[in-house]
Design a protein around this motif. Structure first.
Motif, PDB file in Angstrom:
ATOM      1  N   GLY A 220       0.799  -1.214   0.000  1.00 13.97           N
ATOM      2  CA  GLY A 220       0.000   0.000   0.000  1.00 13.97           C
ATOM      3  C   GLY A 220       0.834   1.266   0.000  1.00 13.97           C
ATOM      4  N   HIS A 221       2.005   1.214   0.621  1.00 15.19           N
ATOM      5  CA  HIS A 221       2.868   2.391   0.690  1.00 15.19           C
ATOM      6  C   HIS A 221       3.526   2.685  -0.648  1.00 15.19           C
ATOM      7  CE1 HIS A 221       2.364   1.311   4.914  1.00 15.19           C
ATOM      8  NE2 HIS A 221       2.672   2.549   5.203  1.00 15.19           N
ATOM      9  N   ARG A 222       3.778   1.681  -1.433  1.00  7.54           N
ATOM     10  CA  ARG A 222       4.336   1.916  -2.774  1.00  7.54           C
ATOM     11  C   ARG A 222       3.400   2.808  -3.586  1.00  7.54           C
ATOM     12  NH1 ARG A 222       8.173  -2.016  -4.930  1.00  7.54           N
ATOM     13  NH2 ARG A 222       8.565  -3.739  -3.494  1.00  7.54           N
ATOM     14  N   GLU A 223       2.104   2.587  -3.452  1.00  5.29           N
ATOM     15  CA  GLU A 223       1.136   3.366  -4.205  1.00  5.29           C
ATOM     16  C   GLU A 223       1.069   4.804  -3.699  1.00  5.29           C
ATOM     17  OE1 GLU A 223      -2.464   1.230  -3.703  1.00  5.29           O
ATOM     18  OE2 GLU A 223      -1.770  -0.556  -4.807  1.00  5.29           O
ATOM     19  N   ARG A 224       1.220   4.985  -2.404  1.00  7.14           N
ATOM     20  CA  ARG A 224       1.169   6.328  -1.826  1.00  7.14           C
ATOM     21  C   ARG A 224       2.443   7.120  -2.071  1.00  7.14           C
ATOM     22  NH1 ARG A 224       0.366   5.161   4.135  1.00  7.14           N
ATOM     23  NH2 ARG A 224       0.868   7.395   4.254  1.00  7.14           N
ATOM     24  N   PHE A 225       3.557   6.431  -2.270  1.00  4.93           N
ATOM     25  CA  PHE A 225       4.850   7.097  -2.490  1.00  4.93           C
ATOM     26  C   PHE A 225       5.447   6.597  -3.803  1.00  4.93           C
ATOM     27  CE2 PHE A 225       4.088   7.065   2.045  1.00  4.93           C
ATOM     28  CZ  PHE A 225       4.504   8.316   2.479  1.00  4.93           C
ATOM     29  N   PRO A 226       4.831   6.936  -4.944  1.00  7.91           N
ATOM     30  CA  PRO A 226       5.282   6.390  -6.226  1.00  7.91           C
ATOM     31  C   PRO A 226       6.689   6.832  -6.633  1.00  7.91           C
ATOM     32  CG  PRO A 226       3.668   8.140  -6.561  1.00  7.91           C
ATOM     33  CD  PRO A 226       3.686   7.853  -5.092  1.00  7.91           C
ATOM     34  N   ASP A 227       7.176   7.938  -6.055  1.00  5.39           N
ATOM     35  CA  ASP A 227       8.496   8.444  -6.434  1.00  5.39           C
ATOM     36  C   ASP A 227       9.631   7.791  -5.648  1.00  5.39           C
ATOM     37  OD1 ASP A 227       7.319  10.175  -8.255  1.00  5.39           O
ATOM     38  OD2 ASP A 227       7.136  11.793  -6.773  1.00  5.39           O
ATOM     39  N   VAL A 228       9.303   6.969  -4.662  1.00  5.52           N
ATOM     40  CA  VAL A 228      10.336   6.302  -3.869  1.00  5.52           C
ATOM     41  C   VAL A 228      10.705   4.971  -4.519  1.00  5.52           C
ATOM     42  CG1 VAL A 228      10.896   5.264  -1.643  1.00  5.52           C
ATOM     43  CG2 VAL A 228       9.571   7.389  -1.729  1.00  5.52           C
TER      44      VAL A 228
END
Length: 289
Positions: A220-228
């Motif tokens: 879920g965090h990958r989707e919220r932080f796409p630039d990481v």
């Protein structure tokens, strides 16, 4: 993002390194920085003014004012343009910083203060604040590196969400890659059942399950932080040794205060304590909400 980053200072080299790290983090967050020194002497009814036999600019209070001024100047040099405030608070350091943590988004301290015993790798204030702080606590040693990834210790526990949020936020602010690192051993395996026979899993299945655990923890965090830029690793080995070795090349290590193996009632788990004592980079300890 707005708010306040608090840094505790006592004049030690470690606390000055913490000031620079806190100032940099405050600039990245768009937050104000508050430099705090806990002045114990008034609380103990010790005279803080100059001695009648000494220079008029002497005394404990004058020395405290000097070290706080040095810390403020160090912060402004490290991060020009940030809003820097300061306070000298009468009280014990741990109680003072715990109170500050109630309204801060991050508290930063050095790994060892002026009162540290020779041979100790991390001071009692840092350890106790990591356990009792109401917000994430960043513990900094001298000369932290500014390159390398942000490493997140992943254990799949329900309380790890806050640490994951913090790690992704820091990686995004720093423009650094994030490594989600999970260490596992055969002790992670479920117990055998009548359906599985004498072994809980076929050869290789446990490793696949542990790799899946890391991916699901970060999904879920990958989707919220796409630039990481995110890398996940599931390594067979002991958790403490694996994270300590990985910290050699990291700019920040993020761990939860307690993992899934913690005993009820403990505020700080054995892994997070080990990281505070032995990691080679700054360590952020994040309590679950």
């Amino acid at each position: 993002m707005s708010g306040q980053v608090v840094v505790g200072v006592d004049g030690s080299a470690s606390s000055l390194a913490a000031v620079e790290a806190a100032a940099t983090d405050a600039r990245l967050r768009g937050a104000a920085l508050r430099v705090v020194h806990a002045f114990v002497c008034p609380a103990m009814h010790v005279p803080s003014g100059p001695s009648p036999l000494g220079p008029q600019d002497g005394g404990l209070r004058q020395e405290v004012d000097r070290l706080v001024a040095e810390a403020v100047e160090r912060a402004r040099t490290a991060a020009p343009g940030i809003d820097v405030g300061h306070a000298v608070v009468s009280g014990e350091p741990l109680a003072t910083l715990e109170t500050e943590s109630r309204t801060a988004e991050l508290v930063v301290v050095g790994s060892r203060g002026m009162g540290g015993f020779v041979g100790l790798l991390v001071g009692s204030t840092a350890v106790h604040l990591a356990a009792h702080g109401r917000c994430p606590v960043l513990v900094v040693r001298e000369e932290p590196r500014t390159d390398g990834p942000v490493i997140l210790g992943v254990d799949g526990s329900a309380a790890a969400g806050a640490a994951t949020d913090f790690a992704f936020t820091e990686a995004g602010l720093r423009g650094a890659p994030l490594v989600g690192l999970h260490a596992w051993t055969t002790w992670n395996a479920p117990l055998p059942t009548p359906e599985t026979g004498p072994f809980a899993a076929a050869p290789g299945v446990l490793a696949q399950d542990e790799e899946r655990l890391v991916s699901e923890a970060l999904a879920g965090h990958r989707e919220r932080f796409p630039d990481v830029a995110v890398t996940t690793k599931a390594v067979r080995g002991r958790t403490r040794e694996t994270l300590i070795e990985a910290s050699r090349s990291a700019q920040l290590l993020v761990v939860g205060a307690r993992g899934r193996g913690g005993f009820g009632g403990l505020l700080l788990g054995s892994v997070s304590q080990a990281m505070l004592h032995h990691a080679h980079c700054p360590v952020a300890v994040v309590r679950g909400t």
